[in-house]
Scaffold this motif. Structure first.
Motif, mmCIF file in Angstrom:
data_model
loop_
_atom_site.group_PDB
_atom_site.id
_atom_site.type_symbol
_atom_site.label_atom_id
_atom_site.label_comp_id
_atom_site.label_asym_id
_atom_site.label_seq_id
_atom_site.Cartn_x
_atom_site.Cartn_y
_atom_site.Cartn_z
ATOM 1 N N GLY A 106 78.138 -45.560 5.070
ATOM 2 C CA GLY A 106 77.624 -45.719 6.430
ATOM 3 C C GLY A 106 76.141 -46.033 6.440
ATOM 4 O O GLY A 106 75.668 -46.857 7.241
ATOM 5 N N LEU A 107 75.397 -45.393 5.554
ATOM 6 C CA LEU A 107 73.962 -45.642 5.444
ATOM 7 C C LEU A 107 73.705 -47.102 5.084
ATOM 8 O O LEU A 107 72.879 -47.784 5.719
ATOM 9 N N LYS A 108 74.415 -47.584 4.072
ATOM 10 C CA LYS A 108 74.223 -48.967 3.621
ATOM 11 C C LYS A 108 74.600 -49.959 4.713
ATOM 12 O O LYS A 108 73.882 -50.947 4.956
ATOM 13 N N ALA A 109 75.732 -49.717 5.376
ATOM 14 C CA ALA A 109 76.183 -50.621 6.430
ATOM 15 C C ALA A 109 75.171 -50.664 7.576
ATOM 16 O O ALA A 109 74.843 -51.738 8.096
ATOM 17 N N ALA A 110 74.668 -49.494 7.966
ATOM 18 C CA ALA A 110 73.712 -49.432 9.071
ATOM 19 C C ALA A 110 72.394 -50.109 8.699
ATOM 20 O O ALA A 110 71.766 -50.770 9.547
ATOM 21 N N GLN A 111 71.970 -49.971 7.458
ATOM 22 C CA GLN A 111 70.742 -50.645 7.014
ATOM 23 C C GLN A 111 70.879 -52.157 7.147
ATOM 24 O O GLN A 111 69.968 -52.831 7.635
ATOM 25 N N ASN A 112 72.033 -52.665 6.723
ATOM 26 C CA ASN A 112 72.275 -54.107 6.814
ATOM 27 C C ASN A 112 72.334 -54.575 8.267
ATOM 28 O O ASN A 112 71.798 -55.631 8.621
ATOM 29 N N VAL A 113 72.975 -53.781 9.102
ATOM 30 C CA VAL A 113 73.092 -54.133 10.515
ATOM 31 C C VAL A 113 71.719 -54.163 11.173
ATOM 32 O O VAL A 113 71.366 -55.110 11.887
ATOM 33 N N LEU A 114 70.924 -53.132 10.932
ATOM 34 C CA LEU A 114 69.612 -53.044 11.576
ATOM 35 C C LEU A 114 68.654 -54.121 11.086
ATOM 36 O O LEU A 114 67.774 -54.562 11.830
ATOM 37 N N GLN A 115 68.827 -54.546 9.853
ATOM 38 C CA GLN A 115 67.982 -55.624 9.343
ATOM 39 C C GLN A 115 68.303 -56.943 10.042
ATOM 40 O O GLN A 115 67.414 -57.718 10.380
ATOM 41 N N ALA A 116 69.610 -57.160 10.265
ATOM 42 C CA ALA A 116 70.032 -58.402 10.915
ATOM 43 C C ALA A 116 69.962 -58.334 12.437
ATOM 44 O O ALA A 116 69.724 -59.349 13.104
ATOM 45 N N HIS A 117 70.149 -57.134 12.977
ATOM 46 C CA HIS A 117 70.191 -56.956 14.440
ATOM 47 C C HIS A 117 69.387 -55.713 14.837
ATOM 48 O O HIS A 117 69.953 -54.677 15.203
ATOM 49 N N PRO A 118 68.083 -55.801 14.805
ATOM 50 C CA PRO A 118 67.244 -54.635 15.146
ATOM 51 C C PRO A 118 67.352 -54.210 16.602
ATOM 52 O O PRO A 118 66.875 -53.128 16.976
ATOM 53 N N ASP A 119 67.979 -55.046 17.426
ATOM 54 C CA ASP A 119 68.106 -54.736 18.855
ATOM 55 C C ASP A 119 69.438 -54.078 19.210
ATOM 56 O O ASP A 119 69.859 -54.095 20.371
ATOM 57 N N VAL A 120 70.101 -53.475 18.222
ATOM 58 C CA VAL A 120 71.377 -52.791 18.490
ATOM 59 C C VAL A 120 71.160 -51.616 19.440
ATOM 60 O O VAL A 120 70.211 -50.842 19.286
ATOM 61 N N ASN A 121 72.076 -51.480 20.399
ATOM 62 C CA ASN A 121 71.997 -50.376 21.365
ATOM 63 C C ASN A 121 73.004 -49.267 21.104
ATOM 64 O O ASN A 121 72.766 -48.101 21.418
ATOM 65 N N VAL A 122 74.167 -49.648 20.557
ATOM 66 C CA VAL A 122 75.251 -48.691 20.322
ATOM 67 C C VAL A 122 75.855 -48.956 18.953
ATOM 68 O O VAL A 122 76.043 -50.109 18.560
ATOM 69 N N MET A 123 76.176 -47.881 18.228
ATOM 70 C CA MET A 123 76.819 -48.011 16.922
ATOM 71 C C MET A 123 78.039 -47.102 16.892
ATOM 72 O O MET A 123 77.962 -45.925 17.249
#
Length: 341
Positions: free
Chosen positions: A225-242
């Motif tokens: 989960g940590l790795k997936a979230a890191q990748n997501v936030l790098q590509a989409h720093p404007d995420v509102n909900v996970m």
């Protein structure tokens, strides 16, 4: 929401954990003692076998605790067969248990719901009552109706779970337009997870303000989960909900903290562990989809024993009746979770 590697998911919809003792780590797992018992005028039930995901998995330990609860209450011996997430080994263990002629009932938490179909048919033909728990047995993931004649199912449909996660996502997005959502799905190689993922996305798509910006494997561990979230936030720093498994969301918290976004992203976990429930009650998570897994194990075992004694039981039981799965801060009440991540 779990088998060789994919079924670690299953377990893991879920893939979840429970720190209850009393399970051996041998090939057979542990056993729970009890005297031989019969229903008045019914058939004698001496032993029941539990085929869980793995004895080292705390979600399966929660199920096993429930199995022991009902077995002890009914004076029946129970044994945990441990395949250690290996679907082929689980099938072999079931075949061996049938051959011994010692067991009158099985509770099966399948690592692979398709792989166990032939051996479950074999068990039923041998006069053993079989209850499938948590994992649907067969190819359909939108129903709790047994897909094998004579089988009893205790659980819920993965698509129901996915729809509810999507509904929680829509609630979390209220007031935001656009609302960017990242879904940390289980394993793309697992049909059950794919069915759940599709249901999540379909429900999110019903809201015009919701935009799914990422759908990546989050797995069922904090590390994944940590790795997936890191990748997501790098590509989409404007995420509102996970949204993701409770274990993955716990791991995602670290990535969110490192990104300086603690409290700025609403989190929804799939799995009602004590940690997930506590996070919701503390306001750290928006919600969690909760499962009363110990109670589910107890229910499955009670039905297996009753059926083995000759009583007529319903072919399926919806485990959402055990606990409202929609775990928000206002709806959780006194529920604390029945397993630990």
């Amino acid at each position: 929401m779990r088998i060789t590697r994919p079924l670690i998911a299953a377990l893991t919809i879920a893939v979840a954990a429970f720190a209850i003792a009393a399970c051996g780590s041998s090939d057979d797992g542990g056993s729970s003692g009890g005297s031989t018992s019969t229903a008045s005028g019914g058939k004698e039930v001496k032993k029941i076998a539990f085929f869980g995901f793995a004895s080292a998995n705390s979600f399966a330990q929660a199920t096993w605790a429930g199995v022991q609860d009902s077995a002890k209450k009914e004076g029946v011996q129970a044994k945990f067969f441990d395949p250690n997430f290996d679907a082929a080994k689980q099938v072999s263990q079931m075949q061996n248990a049938i051959a011994t002629g010692q067991y009158q009932a099985f509770v099966v938490q399948a690592n692979d719901g398709n792989a166990v179909v032939p051996v479950i048919k074999e068990a039923i033909n041998a006069g053993i009552k079989v209850v499938a728990e948590f994992t649907p047995v067969g190819t359909r993931y939108d129903t709790i109706a047994p897909q094998v004649p004579g089988l009893i199912f205790v659980g819920e449909a993965p698509t129901w779970n996915g729809k509810s996660l999507g509904e929680l996502g829509v609630q979390a997005c209220k007031g935001l337009n656009p609302c960017n959502v990242a879904y940390l799905e289980g394993f793309k190689s697992l049909p059950l997870d794919n069915a759940r993922t599709n249901a999540v996305k379909q429900e999110l798509a019903t809201a015009s303000n919701v935009k799914v910006v990422a759908s990546v494997e989050g797995g069922y561990t904090q590390a994944s989960g940590l790795k997936a979230a890191q990748n997501v936030l790098q590509a989409h720093p404007d995420v509102n909900v996970m949204i993701g498994s409770s274990q993955a969301i716990e791991g995602a918290g670290g990535a969110i903290k490192d990104a300086g976004k603690t409290g700025k992203i609403k989190l929804i976990g799939n799995g009602g562990s004590t940690q997930a429930v506590s996070a919701v009650k503390a306001g750290k998570w928006f919600a969690a989809y909760v499962i009363a897994e110990r109670s589910s194990g107890a229910k499955a075992t009670a039905l297996a024993i009753a059926a083995a004694r000759g009583s007529k039981v319903a072919p399926s039981f919806d485990t959402r009746k055990l606990q409202n799965p929609i775990g928000t801060k206002t709806s959780l009440g006194s529920f604390t979770g029945q397993y630990d991540d």
